[in-house]
Write a protein that holds these residues in place. Structure first.
Motif, PDB file in Angstrom:
ATOM      1  N   SER A  92      21.457  15.272   5.545  1.00 54.99           N
ATOM      2  CA  SER A  92      21.347  16.657   5.281  1.00 54.99           C
ATOM      3  C   SER A  92      20.061  17.193   4.877  1.00 54.99           C
ATOM      4  CB  SER A  92      22.608  17.234   4.439  1.00 54.99           C
ATOM      5  OG  SER A  92      22.162  17.265   3.207  1.00 54.99           O
ATOM      6  N   LEU A  94      19.362  18.768   2.139  1.00 52.94           N
ATOM      7  CA  LEU A  94      19.599  19.001   0.689  1.00 52.94           C
ATOM      8  C   LEU A  94      18.282  19.260   0.028  1.00 52.94           C
ATOM      9  CD1 LEU A  94      21.745  19.658  -1.415  1.00 52.94           C
ATOM     10  CD2 LEU A  94      21.682  17.040  -1.801  1.00 52.94           C
ATOM     11  N   LYS A  95      17.854  20.419  -0.323  1.00 47.52           N
ATOM     12  CA  LYS A  95      16.380  20.470  -0.804  1.00 47.52           C
ATOM     13  C   LYS A  95      16.251  21.671  -2.073  1.00 47.52           C
ATOM     14  CE  LYS A  95      15.332  23.866   3.134  1.00 47.52           C
ATOM     15  NZ  LYS A  95      14.663  23.981   4.190  1.00 47.52           N
ATOM     16  N   SER A  99      20.719  25.175  -0.445  1.00 49.65           N
ATOM     17  CA  SER A  99      21.170  24.294   0.444  1.00 49.65           C
ATOM     18  C   SER A  99      22.316  23.550  -0.461  1.00 49.65           C
ATOM     19  CB  SER A  99      20.133  23.348   0.853  1.00 49.65           C
ATOM     20  OG  SER A  99      19.389  22.928  -0.003  1.00 49.65           O
ATOM     21  N   LEU A 100      22.325  23.391  -1.582  1.00 45.02           N
ATOM     22  CA  LEU A 100      23.147  22.677  -2.601  1.00 45.02           C
ATOM     23  C   LEU A 100      24.348  23.288  -2.452  1.00 45.02           C
ATOM     24  CD1 LEU A 100      23.920  20.482  -4.546  1.00 45.02           C
ATOM     25  CD2 LEU A 100      23.084  22.030  -6.330  1.00 45.02           C
ATOM     26  N   ILE A 103      25.674  23.221   1.538  1.00 45.11           N
ATOM     27  CA  ILE A 103      26.249  22.027   1.955  1.00 45.11           C
ATOM     28  C   ILE A 103      27.371  21.226   1.107  1.00 45.11           C
ATOM     29  CG2 ILE A 103      25.548  19.291   2.237  1.00 45.11           C
ATOM     30  CD1 ILE A 103      22.506  20.459   2.526  1.00 45.11           C
ATOM     31  N   TYR A 123      28.718  10.175   1.009  1.00 48.53           N
ATOM     32  CA  TYR A 123      27.418  10.770   1.597  1.00 48.53           C
ATOM     33  C   TYR A 123      26.202   9.791   1.199  1.00 48.53           C
ATOM     34  CZ  TYR A 123      23.310  14.151   1.437  1.00 48.53           C
ATOM     35  OH  TYR A 123      22.299  14.701   1.774  1.00 48.53           O
ATOM     36  N   ASN A 125      22.363   8.938   1.177  1.00 46.37           N
ATOM     37  CA  ASN A 125      21.172   9.493   0.696  1.00 46.37           C
ATOM     38  C   ASN A 125      19.830   9.052   1.151  1.00 46.37           C
ATOM     39  OD1 ASN A 125      21.668   7.146  -1.394  1.00 46.37           O
ATOM     40  ND2 ASN A 125      19.531   7.511  -1.283  1.00 46.37           N
ATOM     41  N   GLU A 129      16.818  13.383  -1.645  1.00 37.97           N
ATOM     42  CA  GLU A 129      18.006  13.927  -2.853  1.00 37.97           C
ATOM     43  C   GLU A 129      17.826  13.306  -3.882  1.00 37.97           C
ATOM     44  OE1 GLU A 129      20.037  13.594   1.440  1.00 37.97           O
ATOM     45  OE2 GLU A 129      18.614  12.260   0.263  1.00 37.97           O
ATOM     46  N   LEU A 138      19.297  16.049  -7.350  1.00 38.46           N
ATOM     47  CA  LEU A 138      20.134  16.606  -6.495  1.00 38.46           C
ATOM     48  C   LEU A 138      21.292  16.041  -5.890  1.00 38.46           C
ATOM     49  CD1 LEU A 138      17.233  18.433  -3.881  1.00 38.46           C
ATOM     50  CD2 LEU A 138      19.284  19.553  -4.962  1.00 38.46           C
ATOM     51  N   LEU A 142      25.155  17.334  -6.132  1.00 35.09           N
ATOM     52  CA  LEU A 142      25.851  17.642  -4.787  1.00 35.09           C
ATOM     53  C   LEU A 142      27.543  16.927  -5.570  1.00 35.09           C
ATOM     54  CD1 LEU A 142      26.264  18.333  -2.151  1.00 35.09           C
ATOM     55  CD2 LEU A 142      25.571  15.913  -1.455  1.00 35.09           C
TER      56      LEU A 142
END
Length: 240
Positions: A92, A94-95, A99-100, A103, A123, A125, A129, A138, A142
């Motif tokens: 994903s 995720l940044k 976005s956190l 997602i 998930y 990674n 992340e 991050l 998540l």
């Protein structure tokens, strides 16, 4: 002692050309399980038959969020048929905080639906992340957004490339980890196991310590091809 599976993305070119023959070769090399990254138009019942014939376990399946959201029943039905209970979000963007939340909400919505089918959502990674947002990684945030219900398929190489000790991270998230990706490499790229600088031996010791049933071998950029690469990784593991 853990059992050894392979992420079939490593042999994706071979799978495109001859999926059944590639599965046969994977089994010949000594792998006991596979993690799917697509099913190459093989119907579920036929795939189940091939796995049973070859003594291979469907350990997990990388499944894009979009597929789970838009083809949920089809995804569940196929994976149940082949005996897989772990669906893994492979990637994903995720940044940041935005976005956190986006997602995280998508995953949080899917988790109870997947659990209701007797399956688990994990998930996978990469290194992005492992960036710090406010006071935590991050990836950890998540998990928090998902109320601690999100499982993790920790890719130990990308944790290492993210500047974090894989052993420490595995111990921190023990309750979220059913298995891990084991891969090797350097700052320049990826290698077969034992050919890079990642702490593979320490990762394997931690797997034993945690009592994980499976490790999953992966190399995103195998050399000179997928089958030869995973053969060298198997030789390394057999000599540990």
């Amino acid at each position: 002692m853990y059992k050894i599976a392979v992420q079939l993305y490593t042999v994706r070119e071979e799978m495109k050309e001859n999926p059944v023959g590639t599965l046969e070769k994977v089994a010949e090399l000594g792998y006991k399980g596979v993690e799917f990254a697509g099913f190459f138009d093989i119907p579920a019942e036929k795939m189940k038959g091939h796995l049973e014939r070859l003594g291979l376990t469907a350990v997990a399946s990388h499944t894009p969020l979009e597929a789970l959201e838009n083809q949920f029943d089809e995804v569940i039905r196929y994976n149940k048929t082949i005996g897989n209970r772990y669906l893994v979000c492979p990637w994903s963007e995720l940044k940041d905080k935005e976005s956190l939340q986006e997602i995280g909400l998508r995953l949080k919505t899917l988790i109870p639906k997947v659990k209701a089918e007797g399956m688990e959502l994990l998930y996978h990674n990469h290194d992005h992340e492992l960036k710090i947002l406010d006071d935590n990684f991050l990836l950890d945030k998540l998990v928090e957004v998902c109320d601690g219900e999100l499982g993790l398929e920790v890719d130990t190489f990308w944790v290492y490339r993210g500047g974090v000790n894989p052993r420490d991270y595995m111990l921190k998230h023990e309750k979220h980890i059913p298995f891990v990706h084991v891969k090797d490499g350097t700052d320049e790229g990826l290698n077969a196991l034992g050919e890079g600088k990642a702490p593979v031996a320490q990762v394997l010791e931690t797997v034993e310590e945690l009592g994980l049933e499976w490790i999953i071998v992966e190399n995103d950029n195998p050399y000179p091809n997928g089958l030869e690469d995973i053969e060298r990784s198997m030789v390394y593991l057999q000599n540990k």
